[in-house]
Enzyme design. Sequence first.
Site, short mmCIF file in Angstrom:
data_model
loop_
_atom_site.label_atom_id
_atom_site.label_comp_id
_atom_site.label_asym_id
_atom_site.label_seq_id
_atom_site.Cartn_x
_atom_site.Cartn_y
_atom_site.Cartn_z
N ASP A 194 0.84 -1.06 -0.01
CA ASP A 194 -0.14 -0.06 0.05
C ASP A 194 0.94 1.24 -0.07
O ASP A 194 1.87 1.36 0.82
CB ASP A 194 -0.96 0.00 1.26
CG ASP A 194 -2.02 0.86 1.09
OD1 ASP A 194 -3.41 0.55 0.95
OD2 ASP A 194 -1.87 2.22 1.10
N VAL A 214 -11.09 2.86 -3.55
CA VAL A 214 -10.79 2.47 -4.92
C VAL A 214 -11.82 1.42 -5.25
O VAL A 214 -11.96 0.38 -4.55
CB VAL A 214 -9.22 1.94 -4.85
CG1 VAL A 214 -9.18 1.33 -6.43
CG2 VAL A 214 -8.31 2.80 -4.58
N HIS A 234 -10.33 -5.32 -3.12
CA HIS A 234 -8.87 -5.38 -2.60
C HIS A 234 -8.92 -6.00 -1.37
O HIS A 234 -9.99 -5.31 -0.52
CB HIS A 234 -7.92 -4.03 -2.87
CG HIS A 234 -8.54 -3.08 -2.42
ND1 HIS A 234 -9.51 -2.49 -3.22
CD2 HIS A 234 -8.52 -2.10 -1.07
CE1 HIS A 234 -9.96 -1.24 -2.61
NE2 HIS A 234 -9.27 -1.07 -1.28
P1 AMP Z 1 -9.79 1.32 0.35
O1 AMP Z 1 -9.63 2.43 1.01
O2 AMP Z 1 -10.16 0.11 1.16
O3 AMP Z 1 -10.36 1.30 -1.04
O4 AMP Z 1 -8.09 0.79 -0.09
C1 AMP Z 1 -7.61 1.68 -1.05
C2 AMP Z 1 -6.07 1.59 -0.92
O5 AMP Z 1 -5.28 2.06 -2.06
C3 AMP Z 1 -5.67 2.61 0.23
O6 AMP Z 1 -5.03 1.93 1.30
C4 AMP Z 1 -4.54 3.45 -0.40
O7 AMP Z 1 -3.34 3.83 0.45
C5 AMP Z 1 -4.09 2.53 -1.60
N1 AMP Z 1 -3.70 3.21 -2.66
C6 AMP Z 1 -4.13 4.01 -3.41
N2 AMP Z 1 -3.27 4.37 -4.52
C7 AMP Z 1 -2.25 3.49 -4.52
C8 AMP Z 1 -1.12 3.14 -5.26
N3 AMP Z 1 -0.96 3.84 -6.49
N4 AMP Z 1 -0.22 2.18 -4.92
C9 AMP Z 1 -0.69 1.49 -3.90
N5 AMP Z 1 -1.53 1.74 -3.10
C10 AMP Z 1 -2.46 2.47 -3.15
#
Ligand code: AMP
Length: 112
Positions: free
Chosen positions: A28, A94, A98
């Site tokens: 992450d 997102v 995941h």
């Molecule tokens: P969620 O809030 O459960 O949808 O998790 C989305 C996660 O994606 C968050 O913990 C972000 O920090 C992570 N995230 C967003 N952009 C990226 C990226 N480019 N690479 C890795 N993790 C990311």
Amino acid sequence: MTLFEKIIAREIPADIVHEDETCIAFRDISPQAPTHILVVPKKVIPRVGDAEIEDKETLGHLLLTAGKIAQDEGIAESGFRVAINHGAHGGETVPHLHLHVLGGRPLQWPPG
Ligand code: AMP
């Protein structure tokens, strides 16, 4: 294309720790624990509540992969958490399913 599809396509860089024909796993970008890895299916399922019966094998594979990653990262013995956020109240940001694999420190329960 979702953000995570761009990572799968190598259009956006990521620290990838695992990949197979069903999923990819990477660190992450904003880690909430010493180990914080996302396990993402290559098939775009927007969120867990949108999964269909034909996704059963994929969902099982994601959990087995999360457990294997925890072993590989050395956090299985001390303990870890697998979390899936669905929708606004769940904290989803997102819209591509995941699993968060979190560990390396004691995690509080209930979550905030
Ligand atoms: P969620 O809030 O459960 O949808 O998790 C989305 C996660 O994606 C968050 O913990 C972000 O920090 C992570 N995230 C967003 N952009 C990226 C990226 N480019 N690479 C890795 N993790 C990311």
